[in-house]
Design an enzyme around this catalytic site. Structure first.
Site, mmCIF file in Angstrom:
data_model
loop_
_atom_site.group_PDB
_atom_site.id
_atom_site.type_symbol
_atom_site.label_atom_id
_atom_site.label_comp_id
_atom_site.label_asym_id
_atom_site.label_seq_id
_atom_site.Cartn_x
_atom_site.Cartn_y
_atom_site.Cartn_z
ATOM 1 N N ALA A 251 0.811 -1.229 0.000
ATOM 2 C CA ALA A 251 0.000 0.000 0.000
ATOM 3 C C ALA A 251 0.839 1.272 0.000
ATOM 4 O O ALA A 251 0.331 2.347 0.309
ATOM 5 C CB ALA A 251 -0.937 -0.001 1.205
ATOM 6 N N GLY A 253 2.204 3.155 -2.467
ATOM 7 C CA GLY A 253 1.745 4.194 -3.392
ATOM 8 C C GLY A 253 0.394 4.754 -3.009
ATOM 9 O O GLY A 253 0.153 5.962 -3.120
ATOM 10 N N ASP A 254 -0.497 3.884 -2.543
ATOM 11 C CA ASP A 254 -1.833 4.343 -2.135
ATOM 12 C C ASP A 254 -1.750 5.258 -0.915
ATOM 13 O O ASP A 254 -2.468 6.262 -0.826
ATOM 14 C CB ASP A 254 -2.734 3.143 -1.824
ATOM 15 C CG ASP A 254 -2.995 2.281 -3.043
ATOM 16 O OD1 ASP A 254 -2.941 2.818 -4.166
ATOM 17 O OD2 ASP A 254 -3.245 1.074 -2.871
#
Length: 308
Positions: A251, A253-254
């Site tokens: 996660a 990049g998110d």
């Protein structure tokens, strides 16, 4: 506090921990299996909410236990899921994540109800879109829903943010690009869209100019442990990443995107400090296992904000 609405995917993640990725035809032993809430859209919404943004969500689940689980996970982070619709014919999206000892992952995604979200579903959310500062979309829901959402947003002066991930197998609708105020690809996604390999600062500047010809004036390219390059009408720079030992990059990049829009001003005047904040958040995420369970809260980010 920013008001953020995310249009995106809702997946239940199954994480399979292995020593190394299998070669074709090879069987490998899974030494740990866990499940958690995920999906690029949901992850970005959770990251924005935990970083302090007032957050709403547009998406779709199946009429099943996994869907109920995903709604509860949004509610747990005070994310308004009023515009999450329910498909009666397709199940909730899922992702199977193979995670090796170095924290790198391979992901198999079943889109399910994410892929049956419609333009009409999006149009119902106009009242909340118009009151937002930012709307964020990715490519785990149909492109035409993002176009519809961005058209509504632009009509009310809402800033549009596109994360072109996963890299699309089909051409990106030119209307979607023209409606995008800020695009945030990683280096591979950027290259797949522009045809320009990211190798140095010159290639990043060339890429930014290429996106301008497509109608997008503002760009952030995330480059893993090297940091993030940004380009706006006023400036460009490479903001270095924090050096940490990655356990799970699922996660990263998110978290970066959600944390970024929680702090970013709609005119991008504070883009460098917002990127720095987002990279702090992302560096914390990769040190823990799981997508949403690893996304930090505001207090945790602020504790490490001045520590490189």
């Amino acid at each position: 506090m920013s008001k953020v609405i995310v249009l995106g995917s809702l997946n239940v993640d199954t994480i399979l921990r292995i020593k190394q990725f299998p070669s074709p035809g090879e069987t490998v032993q899974v030494y740990e299996k866990t499940s958690a809430a995920g999906g690029k859209g949901a992850n970005q919404a959770v990251a924005a909410a935990r970083a302090g943004a007032e957050t709403n969500f547009i998406g779709q689940i199946g009429n099943d236990g996994a869907g109920k689980f995903m709604l509860k996970s949004l509610e747990a982070d005070n994310i308004d899921g009023s515009y999450v619709s329910t498909s009666q014919s397709v199940g909730t999206g899922t992702a199977n994540i193979m995670l090796n000892e170095n924290g790198q992952n391979c992901i198999l995604v079943y889109g399910g109800a994410n892929q049956t979200l419609t333009v009409n579903d999006v149009k119902k959310a106009e009242p909340v879109i118009k009151d937002s500062d930012f709307i964020v979309a990715q490519f785990e829901t149909p492109q035409n829903t993002a176009v519809a959402a961005f058209k509504i947003a632009k009509s009310y002066g809402v800033t549009t943010v596109l994360n072109p991930a996963p890299a699309p197998n089909e051409p990106i609708d030119p209307d979607l690009l023209r409606l995008t105020d800020l695009i945030i690809p990683n280096e591979l996604e950027s290259a797949s869209i522009t045809g320009i390999e990211i190798t140095d600062e010159e290639s990043m500047i060339t890429t930014a100019n290429k996106f301008i010809t497509m109608g997008i004036n503002n760009l952030i390219i995330t480059i893993g442990d090297k940091g993030a390059f940004y380009s706006t009408k006023k400036n460009h720079d490479l903001v270095p990443a924090f050096k940490v030992r990655a356990v799970d990059t699922t996660a990263a990049g998110d978290t970066f995107i959600g944390a970024l829009v929680s702090q970013l001003k709609p005119d991008f005047s504070n883009i460098q400090s917002a990127i720095n904040f987002a990279q702090h958040a992302s560096s914390l995420t990769v040190q823990h296992l799981g997508a949403q369970p690893s996304i930090p809260h505001l207090d945790d980010i602020l504790k490490t904000e001045n520590v490189k």
